[in-house]
Design a protein around this motif. Structure first.
Motif, PDB file in Angstrom:
ATOM      1  N   ALA A  71     -29.507 -21.621 -38.310  1.00  0.00           N
ATOM      2  CA  ALA A  71     -29.564 -20.870 -37.050  1.00  0.00           C
ATOM      3  C   ALA A  71     -28.162 -20.765 -36.452  1.00  0.00           C
ATOM      4  O   ALA A  71     -27.857 -21.343 -35.405  1.00  0.00           O
ATOM      5  CB  ALA A  71     -30.531 -21.545 -36.086  1.00  0.00           C
ATOM      6  N   TYR A  72     -27.309 -19.996 -37.102  1.00  0.00           N
ATOM      7  CA  TYR A  72     -25.885 -19.987 -36.764  1.00  0.00           C
ATOM      8  C   TYR A  72     -25.603 -19.380 -35.397  1.00  0.00           C
ATOM      9  O   TYR A  72     -24.730 -19.867 -34.675  1.00  0.00           O
ATOM     10  CB  TYR A  72     -25.095 -19.261 -37.856  1.00  0.00           C
ATOM     11  N   GLN A  73     -26.314 -18.344 -35.031  1.00  0.00           N
ATOM     12  CA  GLN A  73     -26.079 -17.728 -33.725  1.00  0.00           C
ATOM     13  C   GLN A  73     -26.504 -18.675 -32.598  1.00  0.00           C
ATOM     14  O   GLN A  73     -25.812 -18.801 -31.583  1.00  0.00           O
ATOM     15  CB  GLN A  73     -26.824 -16.397 -33.620  1.00  0.00           C
TER      16      GLN A  73
ATOM     17  N   ILE B 134     -20.714 -25.169 -40.118  1.00  0.00           N
ATOM     18  CA  ILE B 134     -21.717 -24.451 -40.912  1.00  0.00           C
ATOM     19  C   ILE B 134     -21.142 -23.941 -42.233  1.00  0.00           C
ATOM     20  O   ILE B 134     -19.936 -23.744 -42.366  1.00  0.00           O
ATOM     21  CB  ILE B 134     -22.306 -23.270 -40.117  1.00  0.00           C
ATOM     22  N   GLN B 135     -22.033 -23.714 -43.195  1.00  0.00           N
ATOM     23  CA  GLN B 135     -21.677 -23.184 -44.512  1.00  0.00           C
ATOM     24  C   GLN B 135     -22.636 -22.036 -44.833  1.00  0.00           C
ATOM     25  O   GLN B 135     -23.711 -22.257 -45.402  1.00  0.00           O
ATOM     26  CB  GLN B 135     -21.745 -24.268 -45.595  1.00  0.00           C
ATOM     27  N   PRO B 136     -22.283 -20.805 -44.450  1.00  0.00           N
ATOM     28  CA  PRO B 136     -23.216 -19.686 -44.552  1.00  0.00           C
ATOM     29  C   PRO B 136     -23.749 -19.399 -45.956  1.00  0.00           C
ATOM     30  O   PRO B 136     -24.861 -18.877 -46.095  1.00  0.00           O
ATOM     31  CB  PRO B 136     -22.404 -18.503 -44.014  1.00  0.00           C
TER      32      PRO B 136
ATOM     33  N   SER C 279     -22.207 -13.722 -46.460  1.00  0.00           N
ATOM     34  CA  SER C 279     -23.466 -14.409 -46.151  1.00  0.00           C
ATOM     35  C   SER C 279     -23.688 -14.541 -44.652  1.00  0.00           C
ATOM     36  O   SER C 279     -24.812 -14.379 -44.171  1.00  0.00           O
ATOM     37  CB  SER C 279     -23.478 -15.801 -46.797  1.00  0.00           C
ATOM     38  N   ALA C 280     -22.631 -14.831 -43.910  1.00  0.00           N
ATOM     39  CA  ALA C 280     -22.760 -14.998 -42.461  1.00  0.00           C
ATOM     40  C   ALA C 280     -23.144 -13.699 -41.768  1.00  0.00           C
ATOM     41  O   ALA C 280     -23.961 -13.687 -40.843  1.00  0.00           O
ATOM     42  CB  ALA C 280     -21.452 -15.533 -41.883  1.00  0.00           C
TER      43      ALA C 280
ATOM     44  N   GLU D 290     -30.075 -14.547 -36.663  1.00  0.00           N
ATOM     45  CA  GLU D 290     -29.263 -15.768 -36.637  1.00  0.00           C
ATOM     46  C   GLU D 290     -27.933 -15.594 -37.381  1.00  0.00           C
ATOM     47  O   GLU D 290     -27.173 -16.543 -37.525  1.00  0.00           O
ATOM     48  CB  GLU D 290     -30.044 -16.943 -37.229  1.00  0.00           C
ATOM     49  N   GLY D 291     -27.669 -14.389 -37.867  1.00  0.00           N
ATOM     50  CA  GLY D 291     -26.379 -14.116 -38.482  1.00  0.00           C
ATOM     51  C   GLY D 291     -25.285 -14.018 -37.436  1.00  0.00           C
ATOM     52  O   GLY D 291     -25.544 -13.919 -36.231  1.00  0.00           O
TER      53      GLY D 291
END
Length: 544
Positions: free
Chosen positions: A426-428, A400-402, A456-457, A475-476
């Motif tokens: 949807a990183y989380q 991923i690239q936040p 950003s994350a 989703e952070g």
């Protein structure tokens, strides 16, 4: 007899109190080791470029001595940041060849920058990078008209911020032989009134891109060393360069062997026959202390900003357009078979839900179930709710690239609509599939600063704090998850988790000293954090 007893006793006492010699001791710090327990230590010792001990300042002082002892005076130390997805060589080339168009607010601003750049540097071409029509008042794609007026006899080629669209003048189109009839798999020549506008999408960029004069090895070396300097100043000690040719990789290897290029590089291969023959078909990774070659990089689709990302349904703001599939299914099958047979990793750029489904299903046919091959989806940006589980089912790594999230959030929902946006960035949810995610910036698409990745994350907002409370904040990532994604998990994504990414015995002494505690700082404090120094293998490579 008493004399000999005393001599023996003195020898034993001296032996017990003699300290081991270290090359470097750092004490008086808050050292985030990023080990399994997320331990915070005070001190560590380094010998032969690696950590040999970690503990309290007293513990290290009792056991070790060094001619190089640094009192960190309460500063905060982290493992060297590792950008798990960037274009290090591309950034190096940009520094020497391209006008920087990032952040421009209008076409007129770009024209002024191009004139100034050409007046200063001259050259057979006018090149630029990082324009973004979404930042202009008129968000439509530009055309060639004004470029033709200003530069009728010099070819102009300007690469969009995401690297997935090019903007040319008529001279460049003429040299490339581009007409209204020009076609290419996975690309598009945009037309207006039956004529090319000057904008090329994805693979159509190759018509012009292949004409750009190549840099000499000496120029490339200069660019790489300048890029390294900027990366060290940003706290980076490792990068994954997503797509390189044989000559560039061998140049990096040569510079690393000479001791001038100290950046650790995970070099992903462009899918060329030369790379396959030289690297892949040997059946094993090429590995040194600073260079790793074990991955083939391909593209499933384009980018969301240029509407080339492959969607399962049409763009919400562009009826009739669902994006581009860059290559055929047979092509992806060929790459996967080659990688599988030779124990190489496949890393595929996939932005849209269609692109992600295409590659998740393709990978699944080869991987068949859980495994430790660590095949990767680069970006994993928009995923259909039915497809998230495939990451877990086939042990696929979502890279991923936040900063893409916070760059795209002002317009992403316009592209996708209110339902599809729920599966975007949807990183989380992605993290929960395999329990970890590597994070990067994709520079020079975004800025090189890993602290922006952290911001950003965690906060899911722009640098002015919009939107308040964060955009789809659920989703952070947490602060600990984000730091792991930038260090130990980034190392894990390239099979280097036993060598770097943690400040524990046996690991390379790659670390960064900051003036701020990222685990506690307010958002603005994170953005204002100063990189005080950066170290690679126990050597200081940057100091503020």
């Amino acid at each position: 007899m008493n004399f000999f007893k005393a001599l023996i006793l003195l020898f034993v006492m001296t032996s017990c109190t003699q300290k081991e010699k270290a090359d470097l001791i750092v004490s008086g710090a808050s050292v985030y080791t990023v080990d399994e327990e997320f331990t915070v230590a005070e001190s560590f010792a380094v010998k032969n470029g690696k950590i040999v001990a970690v503990g309290t300042s007293q513990e290290i002082n009792d056991k070790y001595d060094s001619d190089n002892i640094i009192n960190a005076e309460g500063k905060f130390i982290y493992p060297g940041f590792n950008d798990a997805h960037c274009h290090f060589n591309g950034y190096a080339i940009n520094l020497l060849q391209y006008a920087d168009l990032r952040g421009t607010k209008s076409q007129d601003e770009i024209y002024e920058l191009l004139k100034a750049h050409h007046d200063k540097f001259g050259g057979e071409w006018i090149l630029g990078r990082s324009w973004d029509q979404n930042d202009w008042e008129d968000t439509r794609f530009p055309d060639k008209a004004k470029l033709d007026e200003l530069f009728p006899d010099i070819p102009v080629y300007l690469v969009r911020v995401d690297g997935h669209a090019g903007w040319c003048n008529s001279k460049a189109l003429e040299l490339a032989g581009i007409s209204a009839n020009s076609k290419v798999q996975g690309g598009e020549v945009l037309l207006k009134n039956g004529e090319p506008t000057g904008v090329l999408i994805d693979n159509a960029m190759g018509f012009v891109g292949k004409l750009i004069p190549e840099m000499t090895a000496a120029q490339q070396e200069k660019g790489l060393l300048e890029a390294q300097k900027n990366c060290f100043a940003a706290g980076l000690t490792s990068v994954t360069d997503c797509g390189l040719d044989k000559a560039t990789i061998l140049l990096m290897d040569e510079l690393q062997e000479a001791g001038t290029l100290k950046m650790r590089v995970n070099a992903m291969l462009n899918p060329t026959q030369e790379n396959f023959d030289y690297f892949v078909k040997k059946g094993e990774a090429y590995k040194t202390d600073r260079l790793l070659v074990n991955t083939i990089k391909v593209y499933a689709d384009g980018a969301l900003g240029s509407r080339g990302a492959l969607l399962m349904e049409d763009y919400s703001d562009d009826e009739g357009n669902s994006g581009l599939q860059i290559e055929t299914q047979d092509y992806y099958d060929m790459i996967c078979q080659l990688a599988y047979d030779n124990n190489f990793v496949v890393a595929t750029h996939a932005i849209g839900d269609g692109g992600n489904r295409l590659m998740l299903d393709t990978y699944g046919r080869f991987l068949k179930g859980k495994n430790d091959r660590r095949w990767r989806i680069e970006h994993s940006q928009i995923v259909n709710p039915d497809d998230f589980k495939k990451f877990a089912e086939f042990s696929i790594v979502p890279s991923i690239q936040p900063t893409h999230c916070t760059s795209d959030m002002p317009w992403a929902e316009d592209r996708l609509g209110p339902e599809r946006i729920k599966g975007a960035y949807a990183y989380q949810t992605l993290l929960k599939q395999i329990g970890w995610v590597p994070a990067g910036t994709d520079f020079p698409v975004e800025d090189i600063y890993p602290l922006y990745t952290f911001y950003s994350a965690v906060f899911r907002a722009d640098h002015e704090g919009w939107p308040e409370g964060g955009w789809h904040k659920d989703e952070g990532l947490t602060r600990e998850q984000t730091l792991r994604a930038m260090t130990s998990w980034a190392a894990k994504s390239s099979f280097e988790e036993d060598e770097k990414g943690q400040l524990v015995p046996g690991m390379w002494a790659d670390f960064v000293v900051l003036d701020t505690d990222l685990m506690k700082a307010e958002p603005k404090e994170v953005l204002n954090t100063k990189i005080l120094s950066t170290w690679s293998a126990g050597e200081k490579v940057f100091e503020l």
